[in-house]
Enzyme design. Sequence first.
Site, PDB file in Angstrom:
ATOM      1  N   ASN A   7       0.879  -1.167   0.000  1.00 34.21           N
ATOM      2  CA  ASN A   7       0.000   0.000   0.000  1.00 34.21           C
ATOM      3  C   ASN A   7       0.918   1.219   0.000  1.00 34.21           C
ATOM      4  O   ASN A   7       1.465   1.602   1.031  1.00 34.21           O
ATOM      5  CB  ASN A   7      -0.873  -0.045   1.257  1.00 34.21           C
ATOM      6  CG  ASN A   7      -1.827   1.133   1.330  1.00 34.21           C
ATOM      7  OD1 ASN A   7      -1.765   2.054   0.518  1.00 34.21           O
ATOM      8  ND2 ASN A   7      -2.705   1.108   2.312  1.00 34.21           N
ATOM      9  N   ARG A  90      -2.495  -2.065  -3.496  1.00 36.23           N
ATOM     10  CA  ARG A  90      -3.713  -1.296  -3.298  1.00 36.23           C
ATOM     11  C   ARG A  90      -3.659  -0.108  -4.250  1.00 36.23           C
ATOM     12  O   ARG A  90      -2.716   0.680  -4.226  1.00 36.23           O
ATOM     13  CB  ARG A  90      -3.784  -0.778  -1.871  1.00 36.23           C
ATOM     14  CG  ARG A  90      -4.959   0.133  -1.680  1.00 36.23           C
ATOM     15  CD  ARG A  90      -4.967   0.750  -0.313  1.00 36.23           C
ATOM     16  NE  ARG A  90      -6.125   1.613  -0.196  1.00 36.23           N
ATOM     17  CZ  ARG A  90      -6.118   2.748   0.495  1.00 36.23           C
ATOM     18  NH1 ARG A  90      -5.049   3.150   1.113  1.00 36.23           N
ATOM     19  NH2 ARG A  90      -7.206   3.474   0.554  1.00 36.23           N
ATOM     20  N   HIS A 179     -12.810   2.397   0.124  1.00 37.73           N
ATOM     21  CA  HIS A 179     -12.780   1.297   1.103  1.00 37.73           C
ATOM     22  C   HIS A 179     -13.443   0.042   0.520  1.00 37.73           C
ATOM     23  O   HIS A 179     -13.898  -0.826   1.267  1.00 37.73           O
ATOM     24  CB  HIS A 179     -13.557   1.621   2.402  1.00 37.73           C
ATOM     25  CG  HIS A 179     -12.947   2.682   3.270  1.00 37.73           C
ATOM     26  ND1 HIS A 179     -13.714   3.619   3.909  1.00 37.73           N
ATOM     27  CD2 HIS A 179     -11.672   2.946   3.625  1.00 37.73           C
ATOM     28  CE1 HIS A 179     -12.925   4.428   4.618  1.00 37.73           C
ATOM     29  NE2 HIS A 179     -11.670   4.041   4.451  1.00 37.73           N
ATOM     30  N   ARG A 240     -11.880  14.532   8.503  1.00 33.61           N
ATOM     31  CA  ARG A 240     -12.651  15.013   7.346  1.00 33.61           C
ATOM     32  C   ARG A 240     -14.056  15.402   7.781  1.00 33.61           C
ATOM     33  O   ARG A 240     -14.654  14.736   8.621  1.00 33.61           O
ATOM     34  CB  ARG A 240     -12.754  13.928   6.276  1.00 33.61           C
ATOM     35  CG  ARG A 240     -11.428  13.548   5.638  1.00 33.61           C
ATOM     36  CD  ARG A 240     -11.685  12.627   4.446  1.00 33.61           C
ATOM     37  NE  ARG A 240     -10.456  11.994   4.006  1.00 33.61           N
ATOM     38  CZ  ARG A 240     -10.233  10.683   4.022  1.00 33.61           C
ATOM     39  NH1 ARG A 240     -11.182   9.850   4.426  1.00 33.61           N
ATOM     40  NH2 ARG A 240      -9.083  10.196   3.616  1.00 33.61           N
ATOM     41  N   GLU A 384      -7.918  -5.759   5.047  1.00 30.97           N
ATOM     42  CA  GLU A 384      -7.777  -5.363   3.643  1.00 30.97           C
ATOM     43  C   GLU A 384      -6.569  -6.023   2.988  1.00 30.97           C
ATOM     44  O   GLU A 384      -6.598  -6.347   1.808  1.00 30.97           O
ATOM     45  CB  GLU A 384      -7.687  -3.830   3.558  1.00 30.97           C
ATOM     46  CG  GLU A 384      -9.035  -3.190   3.813  1.00 30.97           C
ATOM     47  CD  GLU A 384      -8.980  -1.700   4.097  1.00 30.97           C
ATOM     48  OE1 GLU A 384      -8.578  -1.319   5.214  1.00 30.97           O
ATOM     49  OE2 GLU A 384      -9.324  -0.912   3.204  1.00 30.97           O
TER      50      GLU A 384
END
Length: 397
Positions: A7, A90, A179, A240, A384
């Site tokens: 990633n 990813r 996601h 966020r 993940e």
Amino acid sequence: MKVLVINCGSSSLKYQLIDSETEKAMAVGLCERIGIDGRLNHTPAGGEKVVLDKAMPDHEVAIRMVLDALVDEKYGVIQDLKEIDAAGHRLVHGGEKFSSSVIIDDEVIKAVEECNPLAPLHNPANLIGVRACEAIMPGVPNIGVFDTAFHQTMEPVAYMYGLPYEYYEKYQVRRYGFHGTSHSFVSSRAIELLNLDPDNSKIIVCHLGNGSSISAVKNGKVVDTSMGMTPLEGLVMGTRCGDMDPTIVEYLAHRLDKSLEEVMVILNKQSGVYGLSGGVSSDFRDLDAASKEGNEKAKLAVEVFSYRTAKYIGSYIAAMNGVDAIVFTAGVGENNTIVRGQIMDYFGYMGITLDKEANQVRGEEKVISTLDSKVTVVVIPTNEELAIARETVALLK
Ligand code: ADP
């Protein structure tokens, strides 16, 4: 097979070497401060973490250091780099071009580059990792797993914004969602665990972490998700803002005498529960501690987070015309008993009830609703990296 899962961000690179037979990570690690100075954190399974401060001028050097660590005499986990069968990457934004994972070749790289304007910070960094692997491990296949792919089943009714249609045609302005690897992994695990019919199931996945998103998954396919063209839309997150009136951007730019770019940094990095709490923290553990000590802003931040999440769940029950299971996952979803409790309190009217004792669970699979609850509520840890390794193996078979 042994799969190196990567990633790659602009200045960092997370990795795991996963043995697909056991589905366990043989080693996990993180390269930090790439291009600044450089630090490798490497932990072999069952061993001590090793920290190496060593110059990492670019990602290729970083990946070389990772590979050196993997075969190191003291803290390595394989004898020879030839044991690595594939690299799974990813990739953040596949736009409308990718609705599943792919074996990466020049054409794929070109198509991903065409999506760069949609994720200017992430996609180029992801591709640097791919290129570095190609250079250092020639012949080892690279597989791309997109954050957006699982959400590509959304219909126009869910992904179109109320904007002039031509912006969608000309500039690909639409909702994509993120996601996806986690929503896919967790929703299919829920079907398995709860013995649901894959072709007749309605699942809401709440991926609540630092970044948070919700998805409505009907018969294994996403019908809606809370993040949009970028990950800024939807829930209130760690830093966020999530959904808000777009006019605020213009208003703040005037009031603060800041550029649009500067206001966007505020919405991405200084807002969410961090901003709401008056800067206490973006980490829910700190917010819970501060709330206990009587910090009203920290308490409000968590309540706003839970309320917004509950509103999304309500709207997704409408979107699917029902729900069989509500799943909590990621850092907050798996561990934060207060947030789960606050969210589910909004659904008492529907006969959805949590088992208070079961809801104390952290970080493991467990049904947390009562036996007579109208809908099953369950905690399922996401993984993940394992999802990327599985996709990689599946594509190469
Ligand atoms: P990211 O989006 O960075 O992957 P995570 O899924 O790791 O984020 O979630 C980070 C959040 O999860 C933090 O707010 C933290 O408070 C919470 N969290 C993570 N682990 C735990 C834990 N063991 N107990 C309580 N909260 C946790």
